[in-house]
Write a protein that holds these residues in place. Sequence first.
Motif, PDB file in Angstrom:
ATOM      1  N   GLU A 111      -2.569   1.782 -10.696  1.00 20.68           N
ATOM      2  CA  GLU A 111      -3.395   2.977 -10.530  1.00 20.68           C
ATOM      3  C   GLU A 111      -4.784   2.945 -10.146  1.00 20.68           C
ATOM      4  O   GLU A 111      -5.364   2.218 -10.911  1.00 20.68           O
ATOM      5  CB  GLU A 111      -3.046   3.830 -11.739  1.00 20.68           C
ATOM      6  CG  GLU A 111      -3.745   5.429 -11.626  1.00 20.68           C
ATOM      7  CD  GLU A 111      -3.598   5.944 -12.902  1.00 20.68           C
ATOM      8  OE1 GLU A 111      -4.947   6.512 -13.638  1.00 20.68           O
ATOM      9  OE2 GLU A 111      -2.834   5.866 -13.828  1.00 20.68           O
ATOM     10  N   ARG A 112      -5.232   3.750  -9.157  1.00 20.56           N
ATOM     11  CA  ARG A 112      -6.750   3.748  -8.905  1.00 20.56           C
ATOM     12  C   ARG A 112      -7.157   5.311  -8.503  1.00 20.56           C
ATOM     13  O   ARG A 112      -6.150   5.830  -8.106  1.00 20.56           O
ATOM     14  CB  ARG A 112      -7.023   2.957  -7.541  1.00 20.56           C
ATOM     15  CG  ARG A 112      -6.773   1.533  -7.629  1.00 20.56           C
ATOM     16  CD  ARG A 112      -7.003   0.745  -6.164  1.00 20.56           C
ATOM     17  NE  ARG A 112      -6.949  -0.634  -6.646  1.00 20.56           N
ATOM     18  CZ  ARG A 112      -5.919  -1.335  -6.423  1.00 20.56           C
ATOM     19  NH1 ARG A 112      -4.717  -0.794  -6.470  1.00 20.56           N
ATOM     20  NH2 ARG A 112      -6.030  -2.408  -6.568  1.00 20.56           N
ATOM     21  N   ASN A 113      -8.373   5.513  -8.962  1.00 22.75           N
ATOM     22  CA  ASN A 113      -8.941   6.851  -8.860  1.00 22.75           C
ATOM     23  C   ASN A 113      -8.192   8.054  -9.386  1.00 22.75           C
ATOM     24  O   ASN A 113      -8.010   9.071  -8.886  1.00 22.75           O
ATOM     25  CB  ASN A 113      -9.158   7.266  -7.366  1.00 22.75           C
ATOM     26  CG  ASN A 113      -9.886   6.073  -6.652  1.00 22.75           C
ATOM     27  OD1 ASN A 113     -10.947   5.660  -7.231  1.00 22.75           O
ATOM     28  ND2 ASN A 113      -9.625   5.729  -5.429  1.00 22.75           N
ATOM     29  N   GLU A 152      -4.975   8.397  -9.446  1.00 26.54           N
ATOM     30  CA  GLU A 152      -3.947   8.960  -8.592  1.00 26.54           C
ATOM     31  C   GLU A 152      -2.644   8.895  -9.276  1.00 26.54           C
ATOM     32  O   GLU A 152      -2.406   8.261 -10.491  1.00 26.54           O
ATOM     33  CB  GLU A 152      -3.794   8.172  -7.377  1.00 26.54           C
ATOM     34  CG  GLU A 152      -4.917   8.178  -6.437  1.00 26.54           C
ATOM     35  CD  GLU A 152      -4.890   7.122  -5.381  1.00 26.54           C
ATOM     36  OE1 GLU A 152      -5.534   7.350  -4.206  1.00 26.54           O
ATOM     37  OE2 GLU A 152      -4.428   6.260  -5.508  1.00 26.54           O
ATOM     38  N   SER A 171       0.743  -1.149  -0.029  1.00 27.63           N
ATOM     39  CA  SER A 171       0.035   0.059  -0.084  1.00 27.63           C
ATOM     40  C   SER A 171       0.838   1.198   0.056  1.00 27.63           C
ATOM     41  O   SER A 171       2.101   1.248   0.450  1.00 27.63           O
ATOM     42  CB  SER A 171      -0.816   0.039   1.122  1.00 27.63           C
ATOM     43  OG  SER A 171       0.044  -0.082   2.452  1.00 27.63           O
ATOM     44  N   GLU A 205      -4.646  -8.632  -8.332  1.00 28.78           N
ATOM     45  CA  GLU A 205      -4.521  -7.315  -7.987  1.00 28.78           C
ATOM     46  C   GLU A 205      -4.490  -6.174  -9.180  1.00 28.78           C
ATOM     47  O   GLU A 205      -4.991  -5.188  -9.269  1.00 28.78           O
ATOM     48  CB  GLU A 205      -3.097  -6.973  -7.315  1.00 28.78           C
ATOM     49  CG  GLU A 205      -2.455  -5.884  -6.794  1.00 28.78           C
ATOM     50  CD  GLU A 205      -3.357  -5.110  -5.772  1.00 28.78           C
ATOM     51  OE1 GLU A 205      -3.563  -4.061  -5.490  1.00 28.78           O
ATOM     52  OE2 GLU A 205      -4.186  -5.834  -5.144  1.00 28.78           O
ATOM     53  N   ASP A 237      -7.671  -5.671 -10.222  1.00 35.63           N
ATOM     54  CA  ASP A 237      -8.702  -5.048  -9.077  1.00 35.63           C
ATOM     55  C   ASP A 237      -9.768  -5.946  -8.326  1.00 35.63           C
ATOM     56  O   ASP A 237     -10.708  -5.560  -7.908  1.00 35.63           O
ATOM     57  CB  ASP A 237      -9.688  -3.720  -9.544  1.00 35.63           C
ATOM     58  CG  ASP A 237      -9.636  -2.690  -8.378  1.00 35.63           C
ATOM     59  OD1 ASP A 237      -8.907  -2.661  -7.497  1.00 35.63           O
ATOM     60  OD2 ASP A 237     -10.813  -1.901  -8.710  1.00 35.63           O
ATOM     61  N   GLN A 246      -2.729   6.818  -0.316  1.00 34.91           N
ATOM     62  CA  GLN A 246      -3.389   6.318  -1.766  1.00 34.91           C
ATOM     63  C   GLN A 246      -4.085   5.237  -1.696  1.00 34.91           C
ATOM     64  O   GLN A 246      -3.979   4.399  -0.935  1.00 34.91           O
ATOM     65  CB  GLN A 246      -2.346   6.335  -2.727  1.00 34.91           C
ATOM     66  CG  GLN A 246      -1.593   7.659  -3.110  1.00 34.91           C
ATOM     67  CD  GLN A 246      -0.735   7.371  -4.240  1.00 34.91           C
ATOM     68  OE1 GLN A 246      -0.890   6.639  -4.989  1.00 34.91           O
ATOM     69  NE2 GLN A 246      -0.166   8.502  -4.809  1.00 34.91           N
ATOM     70  N   GLU A 247      -5.243   5.112  -2.602  1.00 37.89           N
ATOM     71  CA  GLU A 247      -5.624   3.652  -2.655  1.00 37.89           C
ATOM     72  C   GLU A 247      -4.919   3.028  -3.868  1.00 37.89           C
ATOM     73  O   GLU A 247      -5.401   1.758  -3.653  1.00 37.89           O
ATOM     74  CB  GLU A 247      -7.279   4.146  -3.291  1.00 37.89           C
ATOM     75  CG  GLU A 247      -8.144   4.619  -2.610  1.00 37.89           C
ATOM     76  CD  GLU A 247      -8.753   3.987  -1.223  1.00 37.89           C
ATOM     77  OE1 GLU A 247      -8.919   2.606  -1.368  1.00 37.89           O
ATOM     78  OE2 GLU A 247      -8.513   4.425  -0.270  1.00 37.89           O
ATOM     79  N   SER A 248      -4.105   3.748  -4.683  1.00 33.88           N
ATOM     80  CA  SER A 248      -3.266   2.780  -5.616  1.00 33.88           C
ATOM     81  C   SER A 248      -2.451   1.856  -4.608  1.00 33.88           C
ATOM     82  O   SER A 248      -2.071   2.320  -3.494  1.00 33.88           O
ATOM     83  CB  SER A 248      -2.481   3.655  -6.369  1.00 33.88           C
ATOM     84  OG  SER A 248      -3.427   4.607  -7.179  1.00 33.88           O
ATOM     85  N   THR A 249      -1.765   0.964  -5.336  1.00 40.71           N
ATOM     86  CA  THR A 249      -0.836  -0.117  -4.752  1.00 40.71           C
ATOM     87  C   THR A 249       0.230  -0.289  -5.810  1.00 40.71           C
ATOM     88  O   THR A 249       0.400   0.158  -6.802  1.00 40.71           O
ATOM     89  CB  THR A 249      -1.551  -1.352  -4.356  1.00 40.71           C
ATOM     90  OG1 THR A 249      -1.912  -1.796  -5.671  1.00 40.71           O
ATOM     91  CG2 THR A 249      -2.653  -1.403  -3.454  1.00 40.71           C
TER      92      THR A 249
END
Length: 380
Positions: A73-75, A77, A45, A202, A205, A49-52
Motif C-alpha cells: 500500500e502507498r498513499n 490507497e 503495478s 519492494e 519501498d 494506483q501507486e500501490s503494487t
Amino acid sequence: MKLRHLSFYLIACLLFACGKESKSYEELLTPLYTPEYATGFTIYSIEGQESTIIRITNPWQGASGVVMDTYVERNGEKAPEGFTGQVVKAGAERLVALSTTHVGMLEYLGYERRVVGVSGLQYLINDYLTDPKNGVVDLGEQIQYETLVGLRPDVVFCYGVSDAETLMTDKLEELGIPYIYSGAYLEPSALGKSEWVIMFAEILDRREKGISCFQQIVSNYQEALAIAANVPEEERPRVMFNTPFNDVWVLPATQSVTASLIRDAGAIPETGEKEAGDVSHIGMEEALEKLSKADYWIGLGMATSYKELPEVLRTHAKEIRPIQLDHLYNNNAIISEAGGTAYYQEGIVRPDLILKDLIEIFHPELQEHTLYFYRHIAVE
C-alpha cells in the motif's frame, strides 16, 4: 408525462451502467518487475494506483498451485475489489524475520536495523541485532504469538517447508498480523535465490535500490564466472562434499545450486544419482572411495579444525586424497558461538562472493581474493 420521462431516464442509466462493467481484479494488473532468474515471485503495478502487488507462487517444498498476493500500500490507497491477500504498507518499519536468510537480504539492502524480532537470535552474525541493548526479540523456534503481537510488526517474513505452514499463517491472520513468504531457498539457481532481494526491497519501498543491488551481484558473478570459464577439463579438480551422519553421506543432485557453483568455479563436483531436487545418500564405503579420488573436500560440517573431523575419517587419512594434499575447506569462516554462519545468512544473497571463494580455493592463480565464507582446515 413527467413520470414517463423519469422512467425512460432510469432505464437509460441502468443500461449505461450495465454496458460499462468494472474491470476484474486480474485485469487491473500489469507486470512491473518480472525476475530474470527467480521463478517464485513477480511484482505487478495496478491500474490507476501507486500501490503494487507482490505475487508469490509455491513458496514451500511440494507446493502446487499455491498463489499468495500481497498488496503493498502507498498513499493510503485501497486494495482493488476482489483482493483477498495480505496488505503491507510500503516502507515497513517494524520487521520480523523468521529465517537468518531474511536477515541476510535485509543486511545487504542496509535495513537490518528495522528488525524487531527473529527466530534463532543466537545463530545470527550481526553485532547490532545480537546486542541486548537494541532489544531485538527472539521468538524461538515455536513462535511465541503473544510476544509477537507485542512487537507490533508491520510485516512478518516467513518461510515454509511444507503445507503445515498454513497453521502459522492462519494464526497470523487471526491476529491481524501481515505476513509474506520468501521462497528463495527453493530456487534452482544461485542468482535466482539472490534475486529475491528485490521482493524484500519492494516491501521496504526501495525497489530501485533492490534492482541496482541485484544487478551488481549479477555483474560480479559473471565477472568471476568468466575468470574460471577457460580452465581446461584436465585441470579441473574433483570436489567431495560433507561429512557423514550416522554413517550416511549426503551428496547434492547433479543440477543443484551447489554442484553448479562448483562447475562455475572450474571444478568437478562429486554428485549423487539424482539429477535435480533432493539429495542422494551413500554409505561410508562408497564415500571413502570417492574421497580417495577427490582433490578437494569442502563443507566439513561444524569442524573448525582437523581434530574436529569425525575420528572414523581421520583413521582413514592415508586413503583420503584431500587430506594428503592438505585440501580441506569449510564454509564457516565467520561463525557465532551457537554455530550460525555468515554462509547460511548472507550466502543466499551473495553467490558472487561464494563463487570467488571457490575459485580462490581451486585456482588461486586466476585472481586476487581473500576468502570470506570459507576457511582452510589445516591437516595437523
